[in-house]
Write a protein that holds these residues in place. Sequence first.
Motif, PDB file in Angstrom:
ATOM      1  N   VAL A 148       6.461  36.148  -4.428  1.00 43.17           N
ATOM      2  CA  VAL A 148       5.919  35.117  -5.319  1.00 43.17           C
ATOM      3  C   VAL A 148       7.007  34.577  -6.246  1.00 43.17           C
ATOM      4  O   VAL A 148       7.132  33.360  -6.425  1.00 43.17           O
ATOM      5  CB  VAL A 148       4.710  35.657  -6.128  1.00 43.17           C
ATOM      6  N   SER A 149       7.818  35.459  -6.806  1.00 43.38           N
ATOM      7  CA  SER A 149       8.867  35.029  -7.734  1.00 43.38           C
ATOM      8  C   SER A 149       9.883  34.114  -7.058  1.00 43.38           C
ATOM      9  O   SER A 149      10.187  33.027  -7.557  1.00 43.38           O
ATOM     10  CB  SER A 149       9.592  36.243  -8.324  1.00 43.38           C
ATOM     11  N   LEU A 150      10.398  34.556  -5.929  1.00 43.08           N
ATOM     12  CA  LEU A 150      11.478  33.796  -5.298  1.00 43.08           C
ATOM     13  C   LEU A 150      10.982  32.535  -4.589  1.00 43.08           C
ATOM     14  O   LEU A 150      11.646  31.491  -4.645  1.00 43.08           O
ATOM     15  CB  LEU A 150      12.271  34.701  -4.355  1.00 43.08           C
ATOM     16  N   PHE A 151       9.816  32.594  -3.931  1.00 40.54           N
ATOM     17  CA  PHE A 151       9.307  31.369  -3.317  1.00 40.54           C
ATOM     18  C   PHE A 151       8.817  30.375  -4.374  1.00 40.54           C
ATOM     19  O   PHE A 151       8.898  29.165  -4.168  1.00 40.54           O
ATOM     20  CB  PHE A 151       8.235  31.652  -2.268  1.00 40.54           C
ATOM     21  N   SER A 152       8.344  30.872  -5.511  1.00 43.45           N
ATOM     22  CA  SER A 152       8.003  29.962  -6.615  1.00 43.45           C
ATOM     23  C   SER A 152       9.265  29.296  -7.147  1.00 43.45           C
ATOM     24  O   SER A 152       9.263  28.098  -7.448  1.00 43.45           O
ATOM     25  CB  SER A 152       7.295  30.717  -7.744  1.00 43.45           C
ATOM     26  N   ALA A 153      10.338  30.084  -7.256  1.00 42.46           N
ATOM     27  CA  ALA A 153      11.618  29.515  -7.690  1.00 42.46           C
ATOM     28  C   ALA A 153      12.086  28.456  -6.696  1.00 42.46           C
ATOM     29  O   ALA A 153      12.511  27.358  -7.093  1.00 42.46           O
ATOM     30  CB  ALA A 153      12.667  30.617  -7.835  1.00 42.46           C
ATOM     31  N   LEU A 154      11.999  28.765  -5.392  1.00 43.27           N
ATOM     32  CA  LEU A 154      12.397  27.779  -4.377  1.00 43.27           C
ATOM     33  C   LEU A 154      11.529  26.526  -4.440  1.00 43.27           C
ATOM     34  O   LEU A 154      12.020  25.409  -4.273  1.00 43.27           O
ATOM     35  CB  LEU A 154      12.317  28.386  -2.975  1.00 43.27           C
ATOM     36  N   LEU A 155      10.234  26.707  -4.695  1.00 44.65           N
ATOM     37  CA  LEU A 155       9.331  25.565  -4.810  1.00 44.65           C
ATOM     38  C   LEU A 155       9.739  24.677  -5.990  1.00 44.65           C
ATOM     39  O   LEU A 155       9.847  23.454  -5.850  1.00 44.65           O
ATOM     40  CB  LEU A 155       7.888  26.064  -4.978  1.00 44.65           C
ATOM     41  N   CYS A 156      10.008  25.290  -7.125  1.00 45.31           N
ATOM     42  CA  CYS A 156      10.411  24.522  -8.314  1.00 45.31           C
ATOM     43  C   CYS A 156      11.778  23.875  -8.124  1.00 45.31           C
ATOM     44  O   CYS A 156      11.976  22.707  -8.491  1.00 45.31           O
ATOM     45  CB  CYS A 156      10.434  25.432  -9.546  1.00 45.31           C
ATOM     46  N   ILE A 157      12.714  24.631  -7.550  1.00 47.67           N
ATOM     47  CA  ILE A 157      14.061  24.084  -7.327  1.00 47.67           C
ATOM     48  C   ILE A 157      14.004  22.901  -6.368  1.00 47.67           C
ATOM     49  O   ILE A 157      14.629  21.863  -6.607  1.00 47.67           O
ATOM     50  CB  ILE A 157      15.015  25.177  -6.790  1.00 47.67           C
ATOM     51  N   SER A 158      13.249  23.030  -5.283  1.00 48.73           N
ATOM     52  CA  SER A 158      13.184  21.929  -4.312  1.00 48.73           C
ATOM     53  C   SER A 158      12.463  20.722  -4.904  1.00 48.73           C
ATOM     54  O   SER A 158      12.813  19.583  -4.591  1.00 48.73           O
ATOM     55  CB  SER A 158      12.542  22.384  -3.006  1.00 48.73           C
ATOM     56  N   LEU A 159      11.473  20.940  -5.770  1.00 46.32           N
ATOM     57  CA  LEU A 159      10.821  19.815  -6.452  1.00 46.32           C
ATOM     58  C   LEU A 159      11.817  19.116  -7.367  1.00 46.32           C
ATOM     59  O   LEU A 159      11.892  17.878  -7.380  1.00 46.32           O
ATOM     60  CB  LEU A 159       9.606  20.298  -7.249  1.00 46.32           C
TER      61      LEU A 159
END
Length: 183
Positions: A148-159
């Motif tokens: 959850v932490s890292l895929f949330s980070a990837l989601l925010c970074i890609s946005l």
Amino acid sequence: MLSSPCTPARSRTCSRILGLSLGTAALFAAGANMALLFPNWDVTYLLRGLIGKHAMLGTGLWGGGLMVLTALLSSGLALLGALICFVTSGAALKDGPFCMFDISSFNQTQAWKYGYPFKDLHSRNYLYDRLLWKSVCLEPSTAVVWHVSLFSALLCISLLQLLLVVAHVINSLLGLFCSLCEK
């Protein structure tokens, strides 16, 4: 006399800031995806092939990382890379982590397997039910938090990357039109 807000100097400054921001975001996306390959900073899960398909796709490496770094050369490719990373990260959050979980029922012997235990869990959403985080995934022990932490980070970074690339494209177009309008 009014001066035009669209000047070549402002366009160059904006391009430098956007380029630096995109480059930094790409490095963070690549780093987050690399961390997903080593749950609990342990290489044995990768060596045993016990990493989820979303992490193994490496979209943070090649999509949010390498393709976005090429934004200086091609904004379209950067937009595609950031979009792919965003969609994959969202799907990964929806499916949940790849981990070992108990598949036995009450009357059978204990049976564990690796898979996506939250993928078909229709009655409860694991993202909002933190009690499931420690009780479902048996190995790696912090699989849900890590995922959850890292895929949330990837989601925010890609946005963020999507927004920066769009701003970069708009800035480039303004720079083009402003240079055509110069005296």
